[in-house]
Design a protein around this motif. Structure first.
Motif, PDB file in Angstrom:
ATOM      1  N   ASP A 315       0.865  -1.183   0.000  1.00  8.07           N
ATOM      2  CA  ASP A 315       0.000   0.000   0.000  1.00  8.07           C
ATOM      3  C   ASP A 315       0.899   1.229   0.000  1.00  8.07           C
ATOM      4  OD1 ASP A 315      -1.915   1.894   0.190  1.00  8.07           O
ATOM      5  OD2 ASP A 315      -2.727   1.253   2.124  1.00  8.07           O
ATOM      6  N   PRO A 316       1.219   1.798  -1.166  1.00  3.08           N
ATOM      7  CA  PRO A 316       2.167   2.927  -1.203  1.00  3.08           C
ATOM      8  C   PRO A 316       1.700   4.165  -0.441  1.00  3.08           C
ATOM      9  CG  PRO A 316       1.884   1.962  -3.388  1.00  3.08           C
ATOM     10  CD  PRO A 316       0.833   1.362  -2.517  1.00  3.08           C
ATOM     11  N   ASP A 317       0.388   4.319  -0.220  1.00  2.54           N
ATOM     12  CA  ASP A 317      -0.103   5.497   0.493  1.00  2.54           C
ATOM     13  C   ASP A 317       0.105   5.405   1.999  1.00  2.54           C
ATOM     14  OD1 ASP A 317      -0.948   6.794  -1.802  1.00  2.54           O
ATOM     15  OD2 ASP A 317      -2.877   5.761  -1.802  1.00  2.54           O
ATOM     16  N   SER A 318       0.281   4.221   2.549  1.00  3.60           N
ATOM     17  CA  SER A 318       0.481   4.054   3.981  1.00  3.60           C
ATOM     18  C   SER A 318       1.944   4.275   4.341  1.00  3.60           C
ATOM     19  CB  SER A 318       0.034   2.664   4.423  1.00  3.60           C
ATOM     20  OG  SER A 318       0.841   1.668   3.813  1.00  3.60           O
ATOM     21  N   ARG A 319       2.170   4.540   5.639  1.00  4.33           N
ATOM     22  CA  ARG A 319       3.526   4.791   6.131  1.00  4.33           C
ATOM     23  C   ARG A 319       3.711   4.093   7.474  1.00  4.33           C
ATOM     24  NH1 ARG A 319       5.342  10.971   5.261  1.00  4.33           N
ATOM     25  NH2 ARG A 319       7.325   9.954   5.689  1.00  4.33           N
ATOM     26  N   LEU A 320       4.959   3.960   7.872  1.00  2.00           N
ATOM     27  CA  LEU A 320       5.299   3.367   9.160  1.00  2.00           C
ATOM     28  C   LEU A 320       5.246   4.473  10.210  1.00  2.00           C
ATOM     29  CD1 LEU A 320       6.138   0.528  10.140  1.00  2.00           C
ATOM     30  CD2 LEU A 320       8.502   1.305  10.073  1.00  2.00           C
ATOM     31  N   ILE A 321       4.224   4.424  11.094  1.00  2.00           N
ATOM     32  CA  ILE A 321       4.005   5.483  12.069  1.00  2.00           C
ATOM     33  C   ILE A 321       3.980   4.893  13.469  1.00  2.00           C
ATOM     34  CG2 ILE A 321       2.718   6.927  10.452  1.00  2.00           C
ATOM     35  CD1 ILE A 321       0.148   5.886  11.632  1.00  2.00           C
ATOM     36  N   PRO A 322       4.280   5.698  14.511  1.00  2.00           N
ATOM     37  CA  PRO A 322       4.226   5.195  15.890  1.00  2.00           C
ATOM     38  C   PRO A 322       2.805   4.829  16.284  1.00  2.00           C
ATOM     39  CG  PRO A 322       5.486   7.230  15.759  1.00  2.00           C
ATOM     40  CD  PRO A 322       4.805   7.060  14.440  1.00  2.00           C
ATOM     41  N   GLY A 323       2.662   3.734  17.020  1.00  2.00           N
ATOM     42  CA  GLY A 323       1.357   3.290  17.488  1.00  2.00           C
ATOM     43  C   GLY A 323       0.973   3.946  18.799  1.00  2.00           C
ATOM     44  N   LYS A 324      -0.284   3.768  19.210  1.00  2.00           N
ATOM     45  CA  LYS A 324      -0.765   4.373  20.449  1.00  2.00           C
ATOM     46  C   LYS A 324      -0.119   3.744  21.679  1.00  2.00           C
ATOM     47  CE  LYS A 324      -5.337   5.969  18.997  1.00  2.00           C
ATOM     48  NZ  LYS A 324      -6.800   5.857  19.234  1.00  2.00           N
ATOM     49  N   ARG A 325       0.139   2.453  21.626  1.00  2.00           N
ATOM     50  CA  ARG A 325       0.671   1.732  22.786  1.00  2.00           C
ATOM     51  C   ARG A 325       2.127   1.343  22.582  1.00  2.00           C
ATOM     52  NH1 ARG A 325      -4.420   0.398  21.682  1.00  2.00           N
ATOM     53  NH2 ARG A 325      -5.993   0.537  23.339  1.00  2.00           N
ATOM     54  N   GLY A 326       2.855   2.162  21.873  1.00  2.00           N
ATOM     55  CA  GLY A 326       4.255   1.881  21.620  1.00  2.00           C
ATOM     56  C   GLY A 326       4.453   1.081  20.346  1.00  2.00           C
ATOM     57  N   GLY A 327       5.683   1.048  19.900  1.00  2.00           N
ATOM     58  CA  GLY A 327       5.981   0.333  18.673  1.00  2.00           C
ATOM     59  C   GLY A 327       5.533   1.113  17.446  1.00  2.00           C
ATOM     60  N   TYR A 328       5.558   0.442  16.321  1.00  2.00           N
ATOM     61  CA  TYR A 328       5.193   1.054  15.050  1.00  2.00           C
ATOM     62  C   TYR A 328       4.166   0.183  14.351  1.00  2.00           C
ATOM     63  CZ  TYR A 328       9.167   4.196  15.603  1.00  2.00           C
ATOM     64  OH  TYR A 328      10.038   5.136  16.070  1.00  2.00           O
ATOM     65  N   LEU A 329       3.358   0.826  13.544  1.00  2.00           N
ATOM     66  CA  LEU A 329       2.380   0.109  12.735  1.00  2.00           C
ATOM     67  C   LEU A 329       2.346   0.706  11.343  1.00  2.00           C
ATOM     68  CD1 LEU A 329      -0.464   1.998  12.445  1.00  2.00           C
ATOM     69  CD2 LEU A 329      -0.591   1.419  14.850  1.00  2.00           C
ATOM     70  N   GLN A 330       1.927  -0.107  10.398  1.00  2.00           N
ATOM     71  CA  GLN A 330       1.790   0.335   9.012  1.00  2.00           C
ATOM     72  C   GLN A 330       0.383   0.860   8.820  1.00  2.00           C
ATOM     73  OE1 GLN A 330       4.458   0.101   6.959  1.00  2.00           O
ATOM     74  NE2 GLN A 330       3.405   1.230   5.352  1.00  2.00           N
ATOM     75  N   GLY A 331       0.250   2.176   8.651  1.00  6.05           N
ATOM     76  CA  GLY A 331      -1.092   2.721   8.548  1.00  6.05           C
ATOM     77  C   GLY A 331      -1.099   4.174   8.149  1.00  6.05           C
ATOM     78  N   TYR A 332      -2.124   4.898   8.638  1.00  2.00           N
ATOM     79  CA  TYR A 332      -2.344   6.294   8.296  1.00  2.00           C
ATOM     80  C   TYR A 332      -2.509   7.103   9.582  1.00  2.00           C
ATOM     81  CZ  TYR A 332      -3.835   3.809   4.084  1.00  2.00           C
ATOM     82  OH  TYR A 332      -3.909   2.965   3.019  1.00  2.00           O
ATOM     83  N   ASN A 333      -2.302   8.399   9.487  1.00  5.18           N
ATOM     84  CA  ASN A 333      -2.516   9.313  10.603  1.00  5.18           C
ATOM     85  C   ASN A 333      -3.757  10.138  10.308  1.00  5.18           C
ATOM     86  OD1 ASN A 333      -2.235  10.800  12.905  1.00  5.18           O
ATOM     87  ND2 ASN A 333      -0.608  12.105  12.120  1.00  5.18           N
ATOM     88  N   ILE A 334      -4.853   9.844  11.002  1.00  7.20           N
ATOM     89  CA  ILE A 334      -6.127  10.510  10.780  1.00  7.20           C
ATOM     90  C   ILE A 334      -6.225  11.706  11.708  1.00  7.20           C
ATOM     91  CG2 ILE A 334      -8.624  10.227  10.729  1.00  7.20           C
ATOM     92  CD1 ILE A 334      -7.121   8.571   8.697  1.00  7.20           C
ATOM     93  N   GLN A 335      -6.407  12.909  11.145  1.00  6.66           N
ATOM     94  CA  GLN A 335      -6.558  14.126  11.933  1.00  6.66           C
ATOM     95  C   GLN A 335      -8.022  14.323  12.283  1.00  6.66           C
ATOM     96  OE1 GLN A 335      -4.036  16.032  13.004  1.00  6.66           O
ATOM     97  NE2 GLN A 335      -2.573  14.664  12.015  1.00  6.66           N
ATOM     98  N   SER A 336      -8.308  14.568  13.554  1.00  7.07           N
ATOM     99  CA  SER A 336      -9.676  14.771  14.023  1.00  7.07           C
ATOM    100  C   SER A 336      -9.694  15.902  15.020  1.00  7.07           C
ATOM    101  CB  SER A 336     -10.240  13.495  14.659  1.00  7.07           C
ATOM    102  OG  SER A 336      -9.436  13.107  15.759  1.00  7.07           O
ATOM    103  N   CYS A 337     -10.862  16.531  15.174  1.00  7.71           N
ATOM    104  CA  CYS A 337     -11.027  17.628  16.131  1.00  7.71           C
ATOM    105  C   CYS A 337     -12.241  17.365  16.988  1.00  7.71           C
ATOM    106  CB  CYS A 337     -11.163  18.974  15.418  1.00  7.71           C
ATOM    107  SG  CYS A 337     -12.729  19.175  14.581  1.00  7.71           S
TER     108      CYS A 337
END
Length: 362
Positions: A315-337
């Motif tokens: 999935d070229p649109d996804s990236r390796l980002i930090p997870g909520k409980r530590g570590g890293y996951l392959q996913g997206y960063n959803i901005q919310s307010c």
């Protein structure tokens, strides 16, 4: 059913609330764009089309053709449009023509909600929520590996296409559909499809690496402004040095003419260096060329991905980002307010779309 279409729905229906809110909005930006000299065809009232759009958008209907169909099927739309069928092209042209004015309606709606006490505009919290993608972390590859994957896929696709051409020529020559040991050439098509899909994803992943390496518009503007200042400074310095040296040459020529007029052979001392060989001028011209090249590179930057940067092949649109409980996951960063609200408004999180404007639901 009642003869009047306005009696088909109860007073607490959504369409009446939409009409009441539209009546409180400032629609001068829409109304002033139409001519009032009597020429041209009659346009739909802007308030009616705005109410129709808001009513349909709040129900999840955003297609202009589905809005046109709703003017037949939905009683709320028939009440808003006074039992008239609005063509889908009229809806699409209205949205395209008044795009900026429609964007400004959100500010008016938010201000109206603030005056009614539905929202508290003094506190807005913005947060990012990681969302896992349907991709593996092991599928992240560096740029060199992606180039190798692209080259390998192209070679295999070329080899399969050569086999297909040879098979077609042999079938045409022998008149049989199956050649050799009985293997059908059509068995290569599933593998060819997989290779083409992998090649497409590899190209997308490589493009994502180059896009991420591209500087932001703010960085480009800062670099361009700095380069323009350096070019202007170099041009000013070159002009000053050129003028000073030309003055020196003129003084030497004047002294030579005066000495010859007095009967002497010429002026004393070494003559000045010519313009093209003056060390200061050569150095300043070289500096100006370098500054102009720097300005050109700043205006048209070329992305240079880092050798350590990676992109996901699955999935070229996804990236390796930090997870909520530590570590890293392959996913997206959803901005919310989550705006601060009072007790009369349900507390919900509102997702911010890619346009950067919070979405609003009536």
């Amino acid at each position: 059913m009642p003869w009047d279409v306005r009696e088909w729905l109860p007073p607490e229906h959504l369409c009446w609330k939409v009409l009441d809110v539209v009546g409180l909005l400032d629609l001068s930006a829409f109304e002033n764009s139409y001519r009032d000299d009597g020429r041209g065809g009659v346009a739909y009232p802007p308030a009616s089309l705005i109410a129709l759009l808001l009513y349909c958008y709040s129900k999840g209907v955003r297609s202009s053709r589905r809005i046109e169909q709703a003017c037949w099927d939905d009683v709320g739309c028939r009440i808003i449009t006074a039992n008239r069928r609005v063509d889908h092209s009229a809806v699409a042209r209205f949205v395209r023509r008044h795009r900026a004015a429609l964007n400004s309606l959100f500010v008016q709606v938010l201000s109206l909600c603030g005056r009614r006490g539905l929202v508290d505009l003094s506190a807005v919290a913005v947060d990012g929520s990681p969302m896992e993608a349907n991709a593996s972390r092991d599928a992240n590859q560096r740029l060199q590996r992606l180039e190798e994957t692209i080259s390998q896929c192209e070679k295999e696709i070329h080899a399969l296409m050569e086999d297909e051409v040879d098979h077609a020529l042999s079938v045409e020559a022998d008149g049989s559909a199956v050649q050799g040991d009985g293997e059908d050439a059509c068995d290569n098509w599933p593998r060819l499809s997989r290779l083409c899909d992998r090649l497409t994803r590899a190209h997308l992943a490589r493009d994502r690496l180059h896009e991420r390496a591209m500087p932001s518009p703010t960085e480009i503007r800062i670099k361009v402004e700095a380069a323009e200042r350096m070019v202007a400074r170099a041009e000013k310095r070159l002009a000053a040095e050129t003028e000073a040296h030309q003055e020196k040459l003129k003084k030497y020529e004047l002294r030579v003419r005066e000495d010859r007029a007095a009967g002497r052979r010429g002026a004393n001392g070494r003559p000045p260096v010519p313009m093209e060989h003056k060390t200061v001028l050569v150095r300043q011209r070289t500096r100006l060329v370098k500054m102009q090249a720097w300005l050109e590179r700043a205006r048209t930057p070329r992305p240079a991905p880092s050798p350590e940067s990676r992109a996901c092949l699955s999935d070229p649109d996804s990236r390796l980002i930090p997870g909520k409980r530590g570590g890293y996951l392959q996913g997206y960063n959803i901005q919310s307010c989550a705006p601060a609200v009072n007790s009369c408004w349900p507390s919900k999180r509102t997702t911010i779309p890619r346009t950067g404007r919070p979405s609003f639901r009536w």
